[in-house]
Design a protein around this motif. Structure first.
Motif, PDB file in Angstrom:
ATOM      1  N   ILE A 151      34.529  30.580  62.324  1.00 34.01           N
ATOM      2  CA  ILE A 151      34.442  31.908  62.925  1.00 34.01           C
ATOM      3  C   ILE A 151      33.004  32.403  62.787  1.00 34.01           C
ATOM      4  O   ILE A 151      32.362  32.205  61.754  1.00 34.01           O
ATOM      5  CB  ILE A 151      35.407  32.895  62.228  1.00 34.01           C
ATOM      6  N   SER A 152      32.513  33.073  63.829  1.00 33.43           N
ATOM      7  CA  SER A 152      31.155  33.613  63.800  1.00 33.43           C
ATOM      8  C   SER A 152      31.175  35.102  64.122  1.00 33.43           C
ATOM      9  O   SER A 152      32.001  35.570  64.907  1.00 33.43           O
ATOM     10  CB  SER A 152      30.268  32.899  64.832  1.00 33.43           C
ATOM     11  N   ILE A 153      30.245  35.847  63.493  1.00 28.64           N
ATOM     12  CA  ILE A 153      30.032  37.248  63.854  1.00 28.64           C
ATOM     13  C   ILE A 153      29.147  37.273  65.092  1.00 28.64           C
ATOM     14  O   ILE A 153      28.017  36.783  65.069  1.00 28.64           O
ATOM     15  CB  ILE A 153      29.355  38.025  62.706  1.00 28.64           C
ATOM     16  N   ASP A 154      29.642  37.842  66.173  1.00 27.54           N
ATOM     17  CA  ASP A 154      28.887  37.890  67.424  1.00 27.54           C
ATOM     18  C   ASP A 154      28.011  39.141  67.512  1.00 27.54           C
ATOM     19  O   ASP A 154      26.908  39.097  68.052  1.00 27.54           O
ATOM     20  CB  ASP A 154      29.835  37.870  68.624  1.00 27.54           C
ATOM     21  N   TRP A 155      28.519  40.277  67.022  1.00 25.68           N
ATOM     22  CA  TRP A 155      27.786  41.537  67.082  1.00 25.68           C
ATOM     23  C   TRP A 155      28.376  42.501  66.055  1.00 25.68           C
ATOM     24  O   TRP A 155      29.495  42.306  65.579  1.00 25.68           O
ATOM     25  CB  TRP A 155      27.845  42.146  68.497  1.00 25.68           C
ATOM     26  N   TRP A 156      27.608  43.539  65.711  1.00 27.66           N
ATOM     27  CA  TRP A 156      28.099  44.543  64.770  1.00 27.66           C
ATOM     28  C   TRP A 156      27.222  45.786  64.887  1.00 27.66           C
ATOM     29  O   TRP A 156      26.090  45.732  65.347  1.00 27.66           O
ATOM     30  CB  TRP A 156      28.087  44.018  63.332  1.00 27.66           C
ATOM     31  N   ARG A 157      27.763  46.921  64.432  1.00 27.41           N
ATOM     32  CA  ARG A 157      26.997  48.170  64.405  1.00 27.41           C
ATOM     33  C   ARG A 157      27.649  49.127  63.404  1.00 27.41           C
ATOM     34  O   ARG A 157      28.857  49.356  63.468  1.00 27.41           O
ATOM     35  CB  ARG A 157      26.947  48.810  65.792  1.00 27.41           C
ATOM     36  N   ALA A 158      26.844  49.658  62.498  1.00 28.10           N
ATOM     37  CA  ALA A 158      27.335  50.637  61.525  1.00 28.10           C
ATOM     38  C   ALA A 158      27.328  52.023  62.133  1.00 28.10           C
ATOM     39  O   ALA A 158      26.495  52.353  62.993  1.00 28.10           O
ATOM     40  CB  ALA A 158      26.469  50.609  60.265  1.00 28.10           C
ATOM     41  N   SER A 170      34.297  35.613  66.926  1.00 24.94           N
ATOM     42  CA  SER A 170      34.967  34.659  67.813  1.00 24.94           C
ATOM     43  C   SER A 170      35.004  33.283  67.163  1.00 24.94           C
ATOM     44  O   SER A 170      34.212  32.988  66.265  1.00 24.94           O
ATOM     45  CB  SER A 170      34.243  34.593  69.164  1.00 24.94           C
ATOM     46  N   PRO A 171      35.906  32.413  67.624  1.00 25.16           N
ATOM     47  CA  PRO A 171      36.009  31.069  67.054  1.00 25.16           C
ATOM     48  C   PRO A 171      35.168  30.049  67.810  1.00 25.16           C
ATOM     49  O   PRO A 171      34.952  30.162  69.024  1.00 25.16           O
ATOM     50  CB  PRO A 171      37.500  30.754  67.224  1.00 25.16           C
ATOM     51  N   ALA A 172      34.664  29.058  67.082  1.00 24.99           N
ATOM     52  CA  ALA A 172      34.088  27.843  67.659  1.00 24.99           C
ATOM     53  C   ALA A 172      32.959  28.103  68.641  1.00 24.99           C
ATOM     54  O   ALA A 172      32.793  27.366  69.602  1.00 24.99           O
ATOM     55  CB  ALA A 172      35.184  27.013  68.334  1.00 24.99           C
ATOM     56  N   GLY A 173      32.172  29.152  68.417  1.00 24.56           N
ATOM     57  CA  GLY A 173      31.040  29.417  69.296  1.00 24.56           C
ATOM     58  C   GLY A 173      31.418  29.813  70.700  1.00 24.56           C
ATOM     59  O   GLY A 173      30.590  29.747  71.611  1.00 24.56           O
ATOM     60  N   SER A 174      32.645  30.280  70.892  1.00 22.64           N
ATOM     61  CA  SER A 174      33.122  30.596  72.238  1.00 22.64           C
ATOM     62  C   SER A 174      32.604  31.927  72.763  1.00 22.64           C
ATOM     63  O   SER A 174      32.648  32.184  73.961  1.00 22.64           O
ATOM     64  CB  SER A 174      34.657  30.638  72.249  1.00 22.64           C
ATOM     65  N   GLU A 175      32.154  32.811  71.875  1.00 25.10           N
ATOM     66  CA  GLU A 175      31.699  34.163  72.209  1.00 25.10           C
ATOM     67  C   GLU A 175      32.817  35.038  72.761  1.00 25.10           C
ATOM     68  O   GLU A 175      32.557  36.113  73.315  1.00 25.10           O
ATOM     69  CB  GLU A 175      30.514  34.132  73.180  1.00 25.10           C
ATOM     70  N   ASP A 688      33.925  21.944  69.113  1.00 27.05           N
ATOM     71  CA  ASP A 688      34.078  23.201  68.383  1.00 27.05           C
ATOM     72  C   ASP A 688      32.783  24.002  68.441  1.00 27.05           C
ATOM     73  O   ASP A 688      32.457  24.751  67.538  1.00 27.05           O
ATOM     74  CB  ASP A 688      34.484  22.950  66.934  1.00 27.05           C
ATOM     75  N   GLU A 689      32.041  23.832  69.547  1.00 22.97           N
ATOM     76  CA  GLU A 689      30.812  24.580  69.780  1.00 22.97           C
ATOM     77  C   GLU A 689      30.766  25.027  71.231  1.00 22.97           C
ATOM     78  O   GLU A 689      31.435  24.448  72.095  1.00 22.97           O
ATOM     79  CB  GLU A 689      29.578  23.712  69.509  1.00 22.97           C
ATOM     80  N   GLY A 690      29.937  26.052  71.468  1.00 18.95           N
ATOM     81  CA  GLY A 690      29.731  26.526  72.822  1.00 18.95           C
ATOM     82  C   GLY A 690      28.289  26.370  73.241  1.00 18.95           C
ATOM     83  O   GLY A 690      27.735  25.269  73.238  1.00 18.95           O
TER      84      GLY A 690
END
Length: 724
Positions: A151-158, A170-175, A688-690
């Motif tokens: 699993i990867s963090i794609d974006w975030w904002r506090a 998202s999983p596996a670099g799928s975005e 398992d990559e995009g």
């Protein structure tokens, strides 16, 4: 009944499969042969034959066996290169030996950071409170998706008060992001979830009570050309069921807000303004459409929108503070100037110029409490200017010849934080203080204990076909070419007005320690000299992109830095056009070619989910002239039957949402089937990559090892030659 040839899947020796000879020890394994099913198409007087059109359908029963067979074959060949394993071990030590901080945000009394700990696979989100202690809020290294994928963090904002963080993963670099909310005080994840949240990050209301978030339409079908169309910007209030969120903007919702189907609507509030902006972001274009309204009216569901600009006004940047809207205008000044308008009486025609155009293109603007910051470009290296509150414009002295990779500012705080890097300077987070007019390293991102003094970077100019001087940079050990031409991995991009800015990837050191060198070409289509440079490598002028690339390679060879027998070229994503057409134009000039998730079949992008959004960049196939341009830049269609091409490695990820895997697959099949092709053609596939966004450190290390080993192998470097 079908007459199509049966797919020879699997990686074992196959009767009837075409032989690709290059080393006797590697002849025991061959790639699967793709079925041939020609599709002849005539459009605007151009007739094309596509023998592998079936690969555009990922549900075709032959697709997965073919991709797996090609991937297994490529894996076998690459793993047979003697020095590859040691190279990957060295790369892993370089990439993972030091903690790395990627992004920061100051909110309330907290500092938020994305951190990749030493040795970790992916980044995690941390918070540093007023006491100075850091703790982990979210760690994807401890999470797994279906079938165990990462699993990867794609974006975030506090939130402005620092109490909450909304993020997409998202999983596996799928975005394919799903949005969630974390409460900072106790790390609890709230119950709200937001499907199809691909266009983050969310933008918070100034009072931290909620945020605006764009989500794909619930009618979107993955893989279809309409997938990204008609997305919706929602207002979510904390604690509310997302089903009750307010639809703020989408195609056809409001007559004044004349969004197109492909424009992504984004609401942009400011912590110090009663106004908010509605942005219409059209695919990959830098130009934006902008409307304004009072924030209270938007939240109440009754905004009175005023249109500020359309795409044709060529506004390429914006910043909002109070009632003042700053805009980068390129309509009459291709290198950009900054104008300001009062949102109390908004009218672009009455805009006041506050930063005039200069010889340096303006790339971006941002506001802090002390003034406006202007990011500029100078042929690759980037700089900064500052417009103070009293209207004084000054140049800010950079700490070194740098690339600016992120700017973090806040309308309520003076100064800015920036991620800076150089060709041979470690990347770090620097703070600019207007009080002292100086930069200082924040120390938030530790400096790796790696000595860079044995290496050097040099900038050269190559003469293009039309006489234009094309800059390129060579990175190498200081004695790399002392004994003659060196193995070289050359790289070019040339699209979207993206510049070739100074940066250092520590993984490069592993190949440079083996005598290899790297070259980075600032070809037209990029942004190194602003809009004119970009327009000179776009659509009808796209040929300049690959011709510039060829010119830089020829110049390197003329200087004795490398030779055709030692030179591998690479292009990633849109850079696939540059590398692919350089190969088909001058196959004699290169020992190897690497097409990394590259656009190799540009005339067919209309059928993939990311295609329509790219029409402004490369061309609309429904328009005669633009279709001819697309065919001209299409590597796959420009492969000739009677030519022997260099060794080729195409790289693709099965979950790639940006460039469909069929681009590389078609090219690999076409080259492998050529009667004169004796040099290897590999299709490296991971499942398992995009597109590379969201790949783990280990995945990036592995790909780098493959690219570097391939380059050294094709250059004849000792220690990288498979045994006969």
């Amino acid at each position: 009944m079908t007459t199509r040839r049966t797919l020879l899947a699997g990686a074992g020796a196959v009767a009837g499969a075409s032989f690709i000879g290059f080393q006797p020890a590697l002849a025991a394994i061959r790639p699967p042969v793709a079925r041939v099913e020609p599709v002849v198409m005539s459009r605007f007087g151009i007739t094309t034959t596509d023998p592998y059109r079936w690969m555009e359908n990922p549900k075709d029963p032959d697709w997965l066996p073919y991709a797996k067979g090609q991937g297994a074959y490529a894996r076998h060949v690459l793993d047979t290169i003697p020095g590859r394993a040691a190279l990957e071990k060295r790369i892993s030590g370089l990439s993972g030996g030091t903690e790395a901080v990627r992004e920061i945000q100051r909110a309330g009394d907290n500092l938020f950071l994305t951190v990749r700990p030493a040795g970790a696979s992916t980044i995690r989100l941390e918070v540093k409170g007023p006491t100075g202690n850091r703790r982990v809020l979210l760690d994807p290294n401890l999470m797994k998706g279906e079938d165990g994928v990462h699993i990867s963090i794609d974006w975030w904002r506090a939130s402005p008060d620092g109490a909450y963080v909304v993020y997409g993963s998202s999983p596996a670099g799928s975005e394919e992001s799903v949005g969630r909310i974390i409460r900072v005080a106790d790390g609890i994840t709230l119950k709200e979830t937001f499907e199809r949240a691909l266009f983050g990050p969310a933008l918070w209301l100034p009072d931290s009570s909620g945020f605006f978030l764009n989500r794909l339409s619930d009618k979107s079908v993955p893989g279809s050309p309409e997938y990204f169309m008609k997305s919706v910007c929602w207002l979510h209030k904390l604690g509310q069921d997302p089903k009750d969120d307010l639809n703020v903007a989408t195609y056809g919702l409001n007559k004044i807000v004349d969004l197109t189907e492909v424009e992504v609507p984004i609401i942009f509030p400011s912590d110090d303004s009663k106004f908010a902006l509605l942005l219409g972001v059209d695919g990959v274009r830098r130009e934006v459409s902008i409307w304004s309204a009072s924030l209270d009216g938007i939240v109440a569901g009754s905004p009175l929108w005023t249109k500020i600009c359309a795409q044709d006004d060529k506004i390429t940047g914006y910043a909002l503070s109070g009632s003042t809207l700053y805009l980068i205008s390129e309509k009459e000044s291709p290198l950009g100037r900054v104008v300001a308008i009062d949102l109390e009486v908004p009218n672009l025609l009455n805009a006041k110029e506050v930063v005039p155009a200069s010889k340096n293109p303006i790339e971006g603007i941002g506001v802090a409490s002390d003034g406006l910051y202007i990011q500029i470009m100078d042929g690759g290296p980037q700089g900064l200017r500052r417009l103070s509150k009293n209207g004084e414009l000054s140049d800010v002295k950079m700490p070194f010849e740098a690339g600016i990779y992120a700017i973090f500012g806040n309308v309520n705080r003076p100064g800015i934080d920036m991620v800076l890097g150089g060709w041979l300077q470690h990347r770090g987070i620097w703070n600019y203080s207007p009080d002292t007019d100086t930069f200082s390293d924040t120390g938030l991102s530790p400096t790796p204990n790696i000595d860079l003094t044995p290496f050097e970077s040099k900038r050269y100019l190559a003469k293009a076909k039309d006489g234009t001087q094309i800059p390129y940079v060579v990175i190498s050990a200081k004695n790399a070419t002392k004994r003659g031409p060196a193995p070289c991995l050359a790289d070019a991009y040339g699209a979207y007005q993206i510049s070739n800015t100074p940066f250092l990837n520590l993984r490069w050191l592993a190949m440079m320690e083996q005598g290899g060198i790297f070259m980075f070409a600032s070809v037209r289509g990029g942004g190194d000299y602003g809009r004119p440079w970009y327009e000179a490598g776009k659509k009808a002028t796209k040929f300049n992109t690959w011709n510039d690339y060829i010119a830089c390679c020829e110049d390197m060879i003329a200087r004795g830095l490398t030779s055709p027998s030692k030179l591998t070229i690479k292009g990633t994503s849109a850079g696939g056009i540059a590398v692919g057409r350089a190969m088909t134009t001058r196959p004699d000039l290169f020992a190897g070619v690497i097409c990394d998730v590259g656009s190799m079949n540009s005339s067919r992008t209309e059928v993939e989910q990311n295609g329509p959004g790219n029409f402004p960049e490369f061309g609309d196939p429904s328009v005669a002239e633009e279709y001819r341009n697309l065919v001209g830049m299409d590597t796959y269609l420009n492969v000739k039957d009677d030519i022997a091409y260099p060794a080729v490695m195409v790289i693709t990820g099965a979950t790639d949402p940006r460039v469909a895997p069929y681009h590389g697959a078609k090219l690999a099949a076409r080259l492998q089937a050529l009667p004169k092709q004796k040099k290897p053609v590999l299709m490296r596939v991971t499942f398992d990559e995009g597109h590379g966004i969201g790949s783990t450190r280990e995945q990036i290390d592995s790909k780098s090892a493959d690219e570097h080993a391939f380059t050294l192998w094709r250059a004849g470097a000792p220690g990288f030659q498979p045994r006969a």
